[in-house]
Design a protein around this motif. Structure first.
Motif, PDB file in Angstrom:
ATOM      1  N   ASN A 266       0.844  -1.186   0.000  1.00 25.24           N
ATOM      2  CA  ASN A 266       0.000   0.000   0.000  1.00 25.24           C
ATOM      3  C   ASN A 266       0.884   1.243   0.000  1.00 25.24           C
ATOM      4  O   ASN A 266       1.757   1.378   0.860  1.00 25.24           O
ATOM      5  CB  ASN A 266      -0.910   0.014   1.236  1.00 25.24           C
ATOM      6  CG  ASN A 266      -1.863  -1.167   1.259  1.00 25.24           C
ATOM      7  OD1 ASN A 266      -2.816  -1.216   0.498  1.00 25.24           O
ATOM      8  ND2 ASN A 266      -1.605  -2.131   2.134  1.00 25.24           N
ATOM      9  N   TYR A 267       0.677   2.125  -0.973  1.00 24.97           N
ATOM     10  CA  TYR A 267       1.545   3.280  -1.162  1.00 24.97           C
ATOM     11  C   TYR A 267       0.781   4.597  -1.034  1.00 24.97           C
ATOM     12  O   TYR A 267      -0.169   4.841  -1.774  1.00 24.97           O
ATOM     13  CB  TYR A 267       2.189   3.237  -2.555  1.00 24.97           C
ATOM     14  CG  TYR A 267       3.174   2.116  -2.739  1.00 24.97           C
ATOM     15  CD1 TYR A 267       4.513   2.276  -2.391  1.00 24.97           C
ATOM     16  CD2 TYR A 267       2.759   0.893  -3.266  1.00 24.97           C
ATOM     17  CE1 TYR A 267       5.423   1.244  -2.563  1.00 24.97           C
ATOM     18  CE2 TYR A 267       3.665  -0.146  -3.439  1.00 24.97           C
ATOM     19  CZ  TYR A 267       4.995   0.032  -3.084  1.00 24.97           C
ATOM     20  OH  TYR A 267       5.890  -0.995  -3.251  1.00 24.97           O
ATOM     21  N   GLY A 268       1.223   5.451  -0.124  1.00 24.43           N
ATOM     22  CA  GLY A 268       0.637   6.765   0.017  1.00 24.43           C
ATOM     23  C   GLY A 268       1.202   7.754  -0.991  1.00 24.43           C
ATOM     24  O   GLY A 268       2.400   7.734  -1.280  1.00 24.43           O
ATOM     25  N   VAL A 269       0.344   8.575  -1.556  1.00 24.41           N
ATOM     26  CA  VAL A 269       0.754   9.706  -2.400  1.00 24.41           C
ATOM     27  C   VAL A 269       0.085  10.917  -1.780  1.00 24.41           C
ATOM     28  O   VAL A 269      -0.992  11.351  -2.179  1.00 24.41           O
ATOM     29  CB  VAL A 269       0.305   9.517  -3.871  1.00 24.41           C
ATOM     30  CG1 VAL A 269       0.834  10.661  -4.726  1.00 24.41           C
ATOM     31  CG2 VAL A 269       0.776   8.184  -4.425  1.00 24.41           C
ATOM     32  N   ALA A 270       0.727  11.448  -0.732  1.00 30.12           N
ATOM     33  CA  ALA A 270      -0.001  12.381   0.123  1.00 30.12           C
ATOM     34  C   ALA A 270       0.855  13.488   0.710  1.00 30.12           C
ATOM     35  O   ALA A 270       0.506  14.082   1.730  1.00 30.12           O
ATOM     36  CB  ALA A 270      -0.658  11.590   1.249  1.00 30.12           C
ATOM     37  N   GLY A 271       1.983  13.790   0.096  1.00 33.08           N
ATOM     38  CA  GLY A 271       2.788  14.910   0.553  1.00 33.08           C
ATOM     39  C   GLY A 271       3.366  14.742   1.945  1.00 33.08           C
ATOM     40  O   GLY A 271       3.683  15.726   2.612  1.00 33.08           O
TER      41      GLY A 271
END
Length: 277
Positions: A266-271
């Protein structure tokens, strides 16, 4: 703070404009749900630019036609548009049947379609809203995976990518309007891991992308109102909202051979927002 956020965003846009497609997905067939706007459309365009044959879909036919035309205007010709309400079994079957009839297989499935039909705290959610949240945000992902998995298993290769939400980790400041949505999207964290384990022997991978505050029409509840966004902004170390194109790069990577040994993640793309429970 807002001025510095705009400056950082301008720099990010400039970096994206300097990037060049490298045909990472040449010849692959990519099915993308909820792909006529926002994150889904950005991913569809980027996958097409990387050489994929792209299937654009959403529940309104006029939106599908518009998105296909946008792709054509970019010089992307290998595009199929299919009207699909992912909550309807007949639409799901028709989507995959049309793709297989045209291109013979499915190499990539990316499920971006999602809903948040009502706002409010979790225990104030009606049963009908709860059912819709899980029908669209959870069940449709499972059902579409079941439809495409045999095609991928036959080829001994494939990539399944679910679009979840960084809010699954409690990253957004306490905000009851998203409670039911957050619970439903949290299911995709486990779904990616369970599907990955089952399909790994056939070299079929499953991962989940978790966008943060992205500047889309769907996310306007958090970024469009300055007062609301000012409350969220302190939770974002990069001090700005993201752009849909900033999610698309990871979607291409996870679908490509560069990620051939990555599954169940699971990969966050959230700054920089909190990305662990």
């Amino acid at each position: 703070m807002f001025a510095s956020s705009r400056s950082a965003l301008a720099s990010a846009r400039q970096c994206r404009q300097m990037s060049h497609a490298s045909n990472k997905l040449s010849g692959q067939v990519a099915v993308i749900t909820g792909s006529t706007d926002g994150i889904g459309l950005a991913i569809a365009k980027r996958k097409g630019q990387e050489g994929a044959r792209v299937v654009v879909s959403s529940r309104r036919s006029h939106n599908v036609e518009r998105a296909v035309q946008e792709m054509h205007d970019l010089g992307l010709k290998d595009v199929l548009g299919v009207q699909c309400n992912v909550g309807k079994p007949e639409d799901r079957h028709n989507l995959i049947d049309q793709v297989v009839a045209k291109w013979g297989t499915v190499d990539i499935l990316l499920t971006n379609a999602g809903v948040n039909p009502a706002t409010g705290w979790l225990l104030d959610c009606s049963e009908s809203v709860w059912d819709k949240l899980f029908d669209i945000n959870v069940k449709s992902n499972w059902a579409l995976t079941k439809l495409v998995a045999p095609h991928m298993q036959k080829k001994k290769k494939g990539s399944i990518i679910y679009i979840g939400s960084i809010a699954s980790f409690g990253s957004i400041v306490p905000y009851g309007a998203l409670s039911g949505y957050i619970v439903s999207k949290s299911c995709l964290l486990s779904m990616s891991k369970m599907v990955a384990q089952q399909l790994a022997p056939d070299n079929v991978r499953a991962n989940c992308i978790l966008p943060g505050i992205i500047k889309t029409r769907f996310g306007e509840v958090l970024h469009a109102d300055d007062e609301v966004f000012s409350g969220v902004l302190p939770t974002i170390p990069m001090h700005r909202a993201g752009e849909p194109e900033e999610v698309a790069g990871l979607a291409v990577f996870l679908a490509s051979d560069d990620a051939s040994y990555i599954t169940g993640e699971n990969y966050g793309v959230a700054g920089g927002m909190q990305s662990r429970l």
